[in-house]
Design a protein around this motif. Structure first.
Motif, PDB file in Angstrom:
ATOM      1  N   ALA A 119      49.480  48.115  96.597  1.00 40.42           N
ATOM      2  CA  ALA A 119      47.969  47.874  96.892  1.00 40.42           C
ATOM      3  C   ALA A 119      47.146  47.969  95.608  1.00 40.42           C
ATOM      4  O   ALA A 119      46.504  46.947  95.315  1.00 40.42           O
ATOM      5  CB  ALA A 119      47.350  48.754  97.789  1.00 40.42           C
ATOM      6  N   GLY A 120      47.597  48.769  94.665  1.00 41.92           N
ATOM      7  CA  GLY A 120      46.684  48.856  93.661  1.00 41.92           C
ATOM      8  C   GLY A 120      47.261  48.021  92.584  1.00 41.92           C
ATOM      9  O   GLY A 120      46.287  47.488  91.511  1.00 41.92           O
ATOM     10  N   SER A 121      48.371  47.609  92.418  1.00 42.25           N
ATOM     11  CA  SER A 121      48.891  46.639  91.449  1.00 42.25           C
ATOM     12  C   SER A 121      48.221  45.282  91.551  1.00 42.25           C
ATOM     13  O   SER A 121      48.442  44.559  90.552  1.00 42.25           O
ATOM     14  CB  SER A 121      50.459  46.661  91.701  1.00 42.25           C
ATOM     15  OG  SER A 121      50.748  45.548  92.848  1.00 42.25           O
ATOM     16  N   ALA A 122      47.799  44.890  92.618  1.00 43.21           N
ATOM     17  CA  ALA A 122      46.955  43.631  92.546  1.00 43.21           C
ATOM     18  C   ALA A 122      45.701  43.608  92.156  1.00 43.21           C
ATOM     19  O   ALA A 122      45.005  42.488  91.796  1.00 43.21           O
ATOM     20  CB  ALA A 122      47.077  43.340  94.137  1.00 43.21           C
ATOM     21  N   ASP A 123      45.235  44.711  91.832  1.00 47.26           N
ATOM     22  CA  ASP A 123      43.665  44.690  91.265  1.00 47.26           C
ATOM     23  C   ASP A 123      43.571  44.264  89.808  1.00 47.26           C
ATOM     24  O   ASP A 123      44.431  44.853  88.971  1.00 47.26           O
ATOM     25  CB  ASP A 123      43.013  46.048  91.378  1.00 47.26           C
ATOM     26  CG  ASP A 123      42.928  46.662  92.877  1.00 47.26           C
ATOM     27  OD1 ASP A 123      43.007  45.902  93.744  1.00 47.26           O
ATOM     28  OD2 ASP A 123      42.046  47.564  92.856  1.00 47.26           O
ATOM     29  N   SER A 124      42.602  43.635  89.752  1.00 50.59           N
ATOM     30  CA  SER A 124      42.693  42.760  88.330  1.00 50.59           C
ATOM     31  C   SER A 124      42.131  43.579  87.113  1.00 50.59           C
ATOM     32  O   SER A 124      42.678  43.554  85.853  1.00 50.59           O
ATOM     33  CB  SER A 124      41.602  41.622  88.438  1.00 50.59           C
ATOM     34  OG  SER A 124      40.230  42.071  88.725  1.00 50.59           O
ATOM     35  N   GLY A 125      41.580  44.785  87.482  1.00 46.20           N
ATOM     36  CA  GLY A 125      40.936  45.687  86.384  1.00 46.20           C
ATOM     37  C   GLY A 125      42.125  46.771  86.128  1.00 46.20           C
ATOM     38  O   GLY A 125      41.895  47.624  84.977  1.00 46.20           O
ATOM     39  N   GLY A 126      43.380  46.644  86.722  1.00 46.04           N
ATOM     40  CA  GLY A 126      44.429  47.423  86.327  1.00 46.04           C
ATOM     41  C   GLY A 126      44.412  48.861  87.170  1.00 46.04           C
ATOM     42  O   GLY A 126      43.467  49.135  88.040  1.00 46.04           O
TER      43      GLY A 126
END
Length: 447
Positions: A21-28
């Motif tokens: 889920a976190g890997s998709a966040d643009s801010g890392g």
């Protein structure tokens, strides 16, 4: 957007829903592990578990570093530390995989606190196959007997297939201070008693996946016939890897089914582990109190340091017990059949409170699990759900003749046990235990 991934009992990249889920966040992402030995919901780790944690975190750090993501280590109450890191990293969301024991109260408080600050907080299915609130009896309550519980699980939709590790991870631009893992002093120094653990085990996700493959290709065919024979190398030895989440039960489940081997008994062991977590979810504090209130007044004998010490050291004079206890001390592990015999000897032949043995296993097992360890001790002692009948007292001499007739296991771990005087008379202590159990059954009938 920056996501904080809070690693707990899921020290892996494969089939890690929070990480995906976190890997998709643009801010890392920020990858965080918190060593929490202060929150009341957290049970401090035993010595063998601390050794494993150090090694496992080292492997996780290496795996994340391949993607350019540092592992941030912090020590302290998780409820405070996570919020501090959120602020320092300016993260706007936090992801974690669920826990199902007493820690749930901590997680719920933290989720509320984060959302009140405008930070999205989301949890995902953790290290089990079936969410415990989805498996209920016809009347809507939790199961207390394993067989109908597992039957209900098998009738439910199959666990989702495991997800691959994210192909790409991007680190947040935030600069965060991390503790030095070695400063946590998780490993023993003087004396260094962990040599046998290091010789026996290789922690980490890569080793866990390799061990599963080795079991399926080399051992699984002999598992059903040899699972109760401690001298045979037919077990998967996956329990510590599952405990630390270096491999997910969904991965074990699906790869086993896909392998085509006949492994119903092996998968039922996953079911027993599932039942322990399920029971912890619906009851809590398993290491403190028995689940069957009828046994609250059981007449345990006063603590006998000589007898308990002999049991711990493997000096009871009963070969199977002594071999198991010495294997435990040297390697952090004990064969499952022998665990039952050793636990029965302590609780029934020595009439020692099961919590004494549970605490020793908690300190010495590399797979010491907050649900399974006390759950299994309560099963042997007779005070748990679906417990062994009170009259089931494992005779260690008979068990040795049946499961180690050649003496190979005993000779491997405790060859001199035959020369030791037997700590107790098995027949006399068996009758004493039966009388003790009958006394509480009689008291219950009178009420």
């Amino acid at each position: 957007m920056t996501a904080l991934i809070w690693f707990r009992d899921d020290l892996r990249l494969t089939d890690n829903a929070a990480l995906r889920a976190g890997s998709a966040d643009s801010g890392g992402i920020v990858a965080l592990y918190v060593l929490d030995e202060e929150s009341p919901e957290m049970r401090p780790l035993g010595g063998a578990a601390r050794w494993w944690l150090h090694e496992s975190l080292s492997r996780l750090r290496e795996s994340l570093a391949v993607h350019g993501v540092p592992l941030v280590l912090r020590r302290g109450p998780a409820e405070r530390v996570v919020q501090e890191v959120v602020e320092q990293a300016q993260a706007d969301r936090v992801y974690w995989n669920r826990r199902y024991g007493d820690e749930r109260a901590l997680d719920a408080r933290l989720k509320t606190a984060l959302r009140e600050r405008g930070v999205a907080a989301q949890s995902f299915q953790g290290g089990i196959l079936f969410e415990p609130w989805t498996v209920l009896t016809g009347s809507g309550g939790p199961y207390r007997v394993y067989t109908p519980f597992w039957r209900a699980c098998l009738a439910a939709p199959s666990p989702a297939p495991p997800e691959p590790a994210p192909e790409r991870l991007r680190a947040s631009d935030a600069t965060l201070v991390s503790d030095v893992l070695e400063h946590w002093e998780l490993q023993p120094t003087s004396p260094d008693w962990a040599g046998g653990l290091a010789e026996r085990w290789e922690p980490g996700e890569e080793a866990a996946l390799a061990k599963l493959d080795r079991f399926l290709t080399e051992r699984a065919a002999g598992y059903e016939a040899g699972r109760d024979t401690p001298a045979l190398d037919v077990g998967s030895e996956l329990s510590p890897h599952l405990r630390w989440g270096e491999i997910s039960p969904r991965t074990v489940w699906h790869r086993t089914l896909e392998s085509g081997v006949s492994a119903g008994g092996f998968l039922s062991e996953l079911g027993w582990r599932e039942f322990a977590s399920y029971t912890a979810f619906h009851n809590g504090r398993l290491h403190e109190r028995g689940l069957n209130a009828q046994y609250d007044g059981f007449p345990w004998r006063a603590y006998d340091s000589h007898a308990v010490g002999a049991w711990r050291r493997g000096e009871t004079g009963f070969g199977l017990v002594d071999a198991g206890m010495r294997e435990l001390w040297q390697t952090g592990f004990m064969h499952n059949r022998v665990r039952m015999v050793a636990a029965s000897f302590l609780t029934k032949n020595l009439l020692t409170d099961w919590r004494v043995g549970e605490a020793w296993f908690w300190d010495t097992l590399v797979d010491a699990d907050a649900a399974s360890n006390p759950f299994n001790w309560q099963w042997v002692a007779g005070c748990g759900v679906d417990a062994a009948p009170y009259f089931r007292i494992f005779n260690p001499a008979t068990q040795q003749k049946k499961f180690d007739a050649s003496g190979e296991y005993v000779d491997r771990w405790a060859p001199e046990s035959i020369m030791l005087p037997e700590l107790v008379d098995l027949r006399e202590t068996r009758l004493r235990a039966l009388a003790a159990y009958e006394s509480i059954r009689g008291a219950s009938r009178e009420r």
